[in-house]
Design an enzyme around this catalytic site. Structure first.
Site, mmCIF file in Angstrom:
data_model
loop_
_atom_site.group_PDB
_atom_site.id
_atom_site.type_symbol
_atom_site.label_atom_id
_atom_site.label_comp_id
_atom_site.label_asym_id
_atom_site.label_seq_id
_atom_site.Cartn_x
_atom_site.Cartn_y
_atom_site.Cartn_z
ATOM 1 C CG HIS A 111 -0.074 -49.623 -15.342
ATOM 2 N ND1 HIS A 111 0.727 -49.366 -14.253
ATOM 3 C CD2 HIS A 111 0.567 -50.569 -16.064
ATOM 4 C CE1 HIS A 111 1.805 -50.118 -14.320
ATOM 5 N NE2 HIS A 111 1.737 -50.874 -15.399
ATOM 6 C CG ASP A 188 -0.788 -43.830 -18.193
ATOM 7 O OD1 ASP A 188 0.155 -43.814 -19.007
ATOM 8 O OD2 ASP A 188 -1.000 -44.769 -17.408
ATOM 9 C CD GLN A 191 1.184 -49.722 -23.138
ATOM 10 O OE1 GLN A 191 1.603 -49.893 -24.280
ATOM 11 N NE2 GLN A 191 1.741 -50.312 -22.099
ATOM 12 C CE LYS A 214 5.151 -48.773 -20.447
ATOM 13 N NZ LYS A 214 5.255 -50.171 -20.056
ATOM 14 C CB CYS A 352 0.516 -53.322 -13.542
ATOM 15 S SG CYS A 352 2.144 -53.972 -13.285
HETATM 16 N N1 PLP Z 1 0.565 -46.721 -17.575
HETATM 17 C C1 PLP Z 1 0.357 -47.643 -18.509
HETATM 18 C C2 PLP Z 1 -0.887 -47.582 -19.341
HETATM 19 C C3 PLP Z 1 1.298 -48.655 -18.702
HETATM 20 O O1 PLP Z 1 1.074 -49.602 -19.630
HETATM 21 C C4 PLP Z 1 2.456 -48.680 -17.903
HETATM 22 C C5 PLP Z 1 3.449 -49.749 -18.058
HETATM 23 O O2 PLP Z 1 3.206 -50.798 -18.568
HETATM 24 C C6 PLP Z 1 2.617 -47.678 -16.958
HETATM 25 C C7 PLP Z 1 1.660 -46.714 -16.814
HETATM 26 C C8 PLP Z 1 3.831 -47.633 -16.086
HETATM 27 O O3 PLP Z 1 4.951 -47.391 -16.865
HETATM 28 P P1 PLP Z 1 6.405 -47.426 -16.202
HETATM 29 O O4 PLP Z 1 6.601 -48.819 -15.697
HETATM 30 O O5 PLP Z 1 7.327 -47.067 -17.309
HETATM 31 O O6 PLP Z 1 6.396 -46.431 -15.111
#
Ligand code: PLP
Length: 394
Positions: A111, A188, A191, A214, A352
């Site tokens: 992401h 990270d 998900q 989430k 993203c």
């Molecule tokens: N990392 C992953 C794998 C994500 O799917 C997302 C959001 O969709 C993020 C980071 C960023 O999350 P946030 O928007 O809550 O900061």
């Protein structure tokens, strides 16, 4: 088994079919009630006052940290509340003491939130950034990590599960390579933590970043767990210090060092209630429930002529995130029809992950349906039936 009655805790499900939990999940009534209780009964700032409301709020806020720690099996280290995963990752990027010659290894699956902070370090501090490319189904080759991670690698930053392809990344094996080479490992978990049991001790990571919104919690909540809280805090100010004089200051220990200023107290309390909610369902059961629905969705979509399903198949190690395209229709067009014709909410576009889309050769992106514990077989069947109709007319 996930009891079907939990759907009543998410009243909007009686009106729509929500398949966009990878972007943000719904919040159940008990989470909203916990936040409202804070507002009605004991709203006060935390960590400062001595009056009774301040004491109750501070205790609940502290408890929220302990519950979140337990949820990820953290025996030591520090757990800090943030606004989201993005903030947590940026805190690490900003707070580690980078030196000349340091390297970072990450992947093209990431992401933007787990990519841009490292690109900025490359561009502004000359950090060597290596990007490992996945196969078309998202699979990463451990041999690439063996080659890329060297004694100069300061940090490896990888997602636990792809928010586009749904595949799970072999984090434990990558952690072993990091340990051998003396590199830190940031995972990270945006998900993964909401959908499968995650234990930081078993993963062997040094940092875990994830989002409360989430995992049935409120928006504006996220978490950062650090095995060794040695980073420089991003913000300084009220609450983060023990002693201040005009000539200097001593930073507080514990999570408060990293949470300067008044935090999102209601959000933290709601998030801890979300953790309890998920624990009561049981994360193994959440995982099994979503796996069964994912299988149904993958098989159903794969049977529709003109639909291309990306990511690992039903037998793969994956979460309930399913990306697909319909003929040469733009993903936004498909998503709009799903909403207008069948009240189905899905995400569309690049999610993203623009470098991943370029790598996969689909610059317009995909349609993405994503599940959570409150989805059922009817949701999946409604999606398959409607996509079938769209593909038939495409
Ligand atoms: N990392 C992953 C794998 C994500 O799917 C997302 C959001 O969709 C993020 C980071 C960023 O999350 P946030 O928007 O809550 O900061």
């Amino acid at each position: 088994m996930i009891p079907t009655e939990i759907r009543a805790d998410f009243p909007i499900l009686s009106e729509i079919c929500y398949l966009d939990s990878a972007a943000t999940s719904l919040s159940p009534e008990p989470v909203l009630a916990a936040m409202l209780e804070f507002e009605h009964v004991y709203r006060a700032n935390v960590g400062r006052g001595v009056h009774r409301l301040a004491q109750v709020a501070s205790q609940k806020y502290w408890d929220a940290h302990q519950k979140a720690r337990r949820f990820i099996g953290a025996e030591g280290g520090e757990l800090v509340f943030t606004r989201n995963t993005t903030e947590a990752i940026n805190m690490i990027a900003w707070g580690l003491p980078w030196q000349n010659g340091d390297g970072i290894v990450t992947t093209l699956l990431e992401h933007h939130s787990n990519l841009l902070p490292w690109m900025r370090l490359r561009d502004q501090k000359g950090i060597d950034l290596q990007l490992i490319a996945p196969a078309a189904d998202g699979a990463l080759d451990l041999a690439d990590f063996e080659r890329a991670i060297t004694p100069d690698t300061r940090l490896v930053a990888i997602t636990h599960a792809s928010n586009v392809l749904g595949n799970l990344v072999p984090v434990r094996e990558i952690a072993r390579i990091c340990r051998d080479q003396g590199a830190l490992l940031l995972v990270d978990g945006a998900q993964s933590v909401p959908h499968i049991p995650v234990n930081v001790e078993r993963l062997g990571c040094d940092f875990l970043c994830f989002s409360g919104h989430k995992m049935l919690g409120p928006t504006g909540t996220g978490l950062l767990w650090m095995r060794r809280p040695e980073i420089e805090p991003l913000l300084l100010g009220g609450g983060a210090v023990d002693q201040v004089s005009t000539s200097g200051y001593t930073l507080a220990s514990g999570y408060t060092r990293f949470e300067a200023g008044t935090p999102n107290i209601a959000g933290a309390i709601g998030l801890s209630r979300a953790v309890e909610y998920l624990e009561a369902l049981g994360m193994e059961d959440v995982k099994r429930h979503e796996q069964a629905l994912t299988r149904r969705m993958l098989e159903g979509l794969a049977g529709i002529p003109g639909v291309r399903v990306l990511g690992p198949g039903p037998a793969g190690d994956r979460i309930g995130v399913v990306s697909f395209t319909v003929g040469d229709m733009h993903p936004h067009e498909v998503a709009t029809i799903l909403d207008e014709e069948a009240d189905i909410m899905v995400r569309s576009g690049h999610h993203c992950c623009m470098p991943l889309m370029t790598h996969l050769g689909i610059p317009d992106g995909t349609v993405r349906a994503s599940l959570h514990c409150y989805n059922n077989a009817d949701d999946v069947d409604r999606l398959i039936e409607t996509v079938g109709k769209i593909a038939g007319g495409a």
